[in-house]
Design a protein around this motif. Structure first.
Motif, PDB file in Angstrom:
ATOM      1  N   VAL A 250       0.845  -1.194   0.000  1.00 10.19           N
ATOM      2  CA  VAL A 250       0.000   0.000   0.000  1.00 10.19           C
ATOM      3  C   VAL A 250       0.882   1.247   0.000  1.00 10.19           C
ATOM      4  O   VAL A 250       0.938   2.018   0.955  1.00 10.19           O
ATOM      5  CB  VAL A 250      -0.960   0.009   1.210  1.00 10.19           C
ATOM      6  CG1 VAL A 250      -1.964   1.148   1.092  1.00 10.19           C
ATOM      7  CG2 VAL A 250      -1.692  -1.320   1.313  1.00 10.19           C
ATOM      8  N   VAL A 251       1.614   1.421  -1.092  1.00  5.93           N
ATOM      9  CA  VAL A 251       2.447   2.602  -1.315  1.00  5.93           C
ATOM     10  C   VAL A 251       2.413   2.892  -2.809  1.00  5.93           C
ATOM     11  O   VAL A 251       1.983   2.052  -3.615  1.00  5.93           O
ATOM     12  CB  VAL A 251       3.912   2.388  -0.862  1.00  5.93           C
ATOM     13  CG1 VAL A 251       3.991   2.189   0.641  1.00  5.93           C
ATOM     14  CG2 VAL A 251       4.535   1.198  -1.591  1.00  5.93           C
ATOM     15  N   ALA A 252       2.835   4.084  -3.174  1.00 12.48           N
ATOM     16  CA  ALA A 252       2.878   4.430  -4.591  1.00 12.48           C
ATOM     17  C   ALA A 252       3.794   3.466  -5.333  1.00 12.48           C
ATOM     18  O   ALA A 252       4.915   3.193  -4.893  1.00 12.48           O
ATOM     19  CB  ALA A 252       3.361   5.868  -4.757  1.00 12.48           C
ATOM     20  N   ASN A 253       3.275   2.942  -6.456  1.00 17.03           N
ATOM     21  CA  ASN A 253       4.040   1.978  -7.260  1.00 17.03           C
ATOM     22  C   ASN A 253       4.499   0.777  -6.438  1.00 17.03           C
ATOM     23  O   ASN A 253       5.604   0.252  -6.623  1.00 17.03           O
ATOM     24  CB  ASN A 253       5.252   2.658  -7.904  1.00 17.03           C
ATOM     25  CG  ASN A 253       4.871   3.815  -8.788  1.00 17.03           C
ATOM     26  OD1 ASN A 253       3.924   3.726  -9.571  1.00 17.03           O
ATOM     27  ND2 ASN A 253       5.586   4.918  -8.665  1.00 17.03           N
ATOM     28  N   GLY A 254       3.639   0.352  -5.510  1.00 16.07           N
ATOM     29  CA  GLY A 254       3.976  -0.776  -4.647  1.00 16.07           C
ATOM     30  C   GLY A 254       4.170  -2.060  -5.424  1.00 16.07           C
ATOM     31  O   GLY A 254       3.514  -2.305  -6.442  1.00 16.07           O
ATOM     32  N   ARG A 255       5.060  -2.890  -4.929  1.00 23.00           N
ATOM     33  CA  ARG A 255       5.342  -4.175  -5.553  1.00 23.00           C
ATOM     34  C   ARG A 255       4.392  -5.233  -5.030  1.00 23.00           C
ATOM     35  O   ARG A 255       3.788  -5.103  -3.971  1.00 23.00           O
ATOM     36  CB  ARG A 255       6.794  -4.594  -5.285  1.00 23.00           C
ATOM     37  CG  ARG A 255       7.831  -3.611  -5.781  1.00 23.00           C
ATOM     38  CD  ARG A 255       7.809  -3.484  -7.277  1.00 23.00           C
ATOM     39  NE  ARG A 255       8.139  -4.756  -7.923  1.00 23.00           N
ATOM     40  CZ  ARG A 255       8.098  -4.948  -9.251  1.00 23.00           C
ATOM     41  NH1 ARG A 255       7.708  -3.970 -10.050  1.00 23.00           N
ATOM     42  NH2 ARG A 255       8.421  -6.117  -9.777  1.00 23.00           N
TER      43      ARG A 255
END
Length: 524
Positions: free
Chosen positions: A431-436
């Motif tokens: 749950v982060v920008a551009n999360g993997r």
């Protein structure tokens, strides 16, 4: 007071009985809501044996979407995706008048795109979907006339079955190409420096009265093709060559799209629906009736649709040795530590549930009421750090090459890529920008219920693949079947992507290990 107290007690007792009855019905029917032990659920964890299996060259004709371009995947290797298609006349037997002269010939194939904004001047901004690699990276693109005739039916089977074409037939189409490339415009973005352009297509025309008309359309591959070729092939075609599409497909056998590395570029790849593409030949001819001895010219067009037989042609190179070594000797007894799922002519995983002797029989004897059953796959984040991750994986009955009963869930979603949401298989990301990606979860509640409740149910082997389209469950034949598999899901053949998952082997760390999770209610 006594009567009031008695009434309250009876009301509470009735409520408890009602709630208990509802809980029993809920568990028997099999709702999918679990958590915090609200329904006094218990959990059982079962080991899963999972191992790799190479797919290799596989049937790839008439796919719903096809890859075109070059994708360098650090985790798996490089894929060059070429393509061949037949052409059909939108209107067979066109009437071509006197003194026809071609103005232009354009090939157009729309990209998958999303409208992001509309500017004050009416121009629009789009974002392309299903593009893999560095944005606007260049490739060398050549479009040739194909001399390879793609039959509808297979003569070996007495013309009773559809003719199959395979991913490894690129050499046959390469050797059968005719003449020079047709996209021979001086603009390098049309050929040697081609890239998948997110800009909208803008066309401006002016009529005889001087009125200017601007037409805007979605981003697309739009190539200017050789006018002289289409003058000779179509406008000046011999009598009868355009009369029906059966005759036309023998006369003009189609197009072959070839991709190569452009100097200094890693390349790029797009998923395309070629069957929505077309070639438009615009020309002028004399009007049938003239006035005052001076011929009046009229504009006409002939449209060729890219909707005949097609084949996706894949070339693999620079394969990651870790990946290739994993496919050499899969451990069908103890399972593999890592599971390599790769689309195209790649690889899949085979799963064996309840592999411990007597495990399934013991569970059956307990008469559990199964509330939910899941397989949770953990992604090897370090191995996938620099690769595009597939949005979804698909689990199916490998023994019978058909979907599991859980596949037929009734959930709906406006986004077709998110349909069958209860069955799941959609990537779960940080749950982060551009999360993997972290995990994939697949619910197989009804499959497990059937195994436990019905003693005559067969504990089939399961197959696991990446999928380009969860709504496509049909299979494609392998060119060379082996002892484990003879076909693989067609939606996996469509996908150029891959993922690396942790398996169920005992040497995998406990928190990453693949297990079957069963949530159940004990009988009274």
């Amino acid at each position: 007071m006594y009567n009031i107290s008695f009434f309250k007690k009876m009301l509470v007792l009735a409520s408890i009985i009602l709630l208990y009855s509802c809980d029993k019905d809920y568990n028997a029917i099999g709702g999918d809501l679990i958590g915090d032990n609200h329904f006094d659920l218990s959990e059982y964890s079962s080991n899963v044996i999972a191992y790799n299996q190479k797919v290799g060259p596989i049937q790839s004709n008439n796919l719903a979407v096809n890859a075109l371009g070059i994708y360098k995947n650090p985790a798996f290797g490089t894929t060059n995706a070429n393509f061949a298609t037949q052409l059909v006349l939108a209107t067979p037997n066109p009437v071509i008048g006197v003194n026809p002269v071609i103005d232009s010939v354009y090939l157009s194939v729309p990209y998958y795109s999303t409208l992001k904004s509309t500017n004050a001047d009416g121009s629009r901004e789009y974002e392309l979907d299903s593009i893999y690699g560095v944005s606007k990276a260049k490739i060398k693109l050549s479009v040739f006339e194909s001399g390879y005739f793609m039959r509808d039916l297979d003569p070996i089977g007495g013309f009773q079955e559809t003719q199959k074409y395979f991913t490894d037939q690129n050499a046959a189409f390469e050797n059968a190409k005719v003449g020079s490339r047709l996209n021979n415009d001086a603009n390098l973005a049309q050929n040697d420096g081609f890239f998948f352009d997110p800009e909208e297509i803008v066309e401006t025309t002016k009529d005889d009265a001087g009125k200017v008309t601007t037409t805007r359309s979605v981003p697309a591959m739009r190539l200017k093709l050789d006018v002289n070729f289409f003058k000779n092939k179509i406008i000046n075609a011999s009598a009868g060559k355009l009369i029906t599409n059966d005759v036309f497909k023998e006369y003009f056998r189609g197009l072959y799209f070839k991709v190569e590395n452009a100097d200094g570029s890693d390349g790029n790849m797009a998923m395309l629906n070629f069957k929505s593409g077309k070639i438009t030949i615009k020309y002028k001819e004399d009007l049938a009736s003239t006035t005052g001895g001076s011929a009046t010219r009229v504009e006409k067009s002939i449209v060729l649709n890219l909707s005949g037989n097609t084949v996706s042609l894949l070339e693999q190179s620079n394969a990651n040795t870790t990946y290739t070594n994993a496919l050499v000797a899969p451990d069908a007894t103890s399972g593999d530590e890592k599971l390599y799922l790769k689309g195209g002519e790649g690889s899949l995983a085979i799963l064996d549930l309840f592999s411990v002797a007597g495990e399934l029989e013991n569970i059956r004897s307990n008469d559990w009421l199964i509330n939910e059953a899941n397989l949770v796959f953990h992604i090897d984040a370090s191995a996938m750090a620099n690769s595009h991750e597939p949005n979804r994986i698909y689990l199916y009955d490998l023994t019978n090459n058909r979907p599991l009963i859980d596949y037929y869930d009734s959930s709906t979603n406006s986004d077709p890529k998110k349909s069958k949401g209860i069955f799941d298989g959609i990537i779960n990301k940080e749950v982060v920008a551009n999360g993997r990606g972290l995990t994939y979860k697949i619910r197989i509640t009804n499959h497990i219920r059937n195994l436990i409740m019905n003693a005559d149910s067969t504990n089939v082997k399961l197959g696991l693949v990446v999928t380009e389209d969860i709504n496509t469950s049909a299979s494609s034949k392998m060119r060379t079947p082996n002892a484990f598999i003879s076909q693989a899901p067609k939606a996996s053949v469509m996908s150029p992507l891959g993922t690396i998952l942790y398996g169920g082997k005992s040497t995998v760390p406990e928190d990453k290990r693949l297990k079957l999770e069963i949530f159940y209610t004990k009988p009274n």
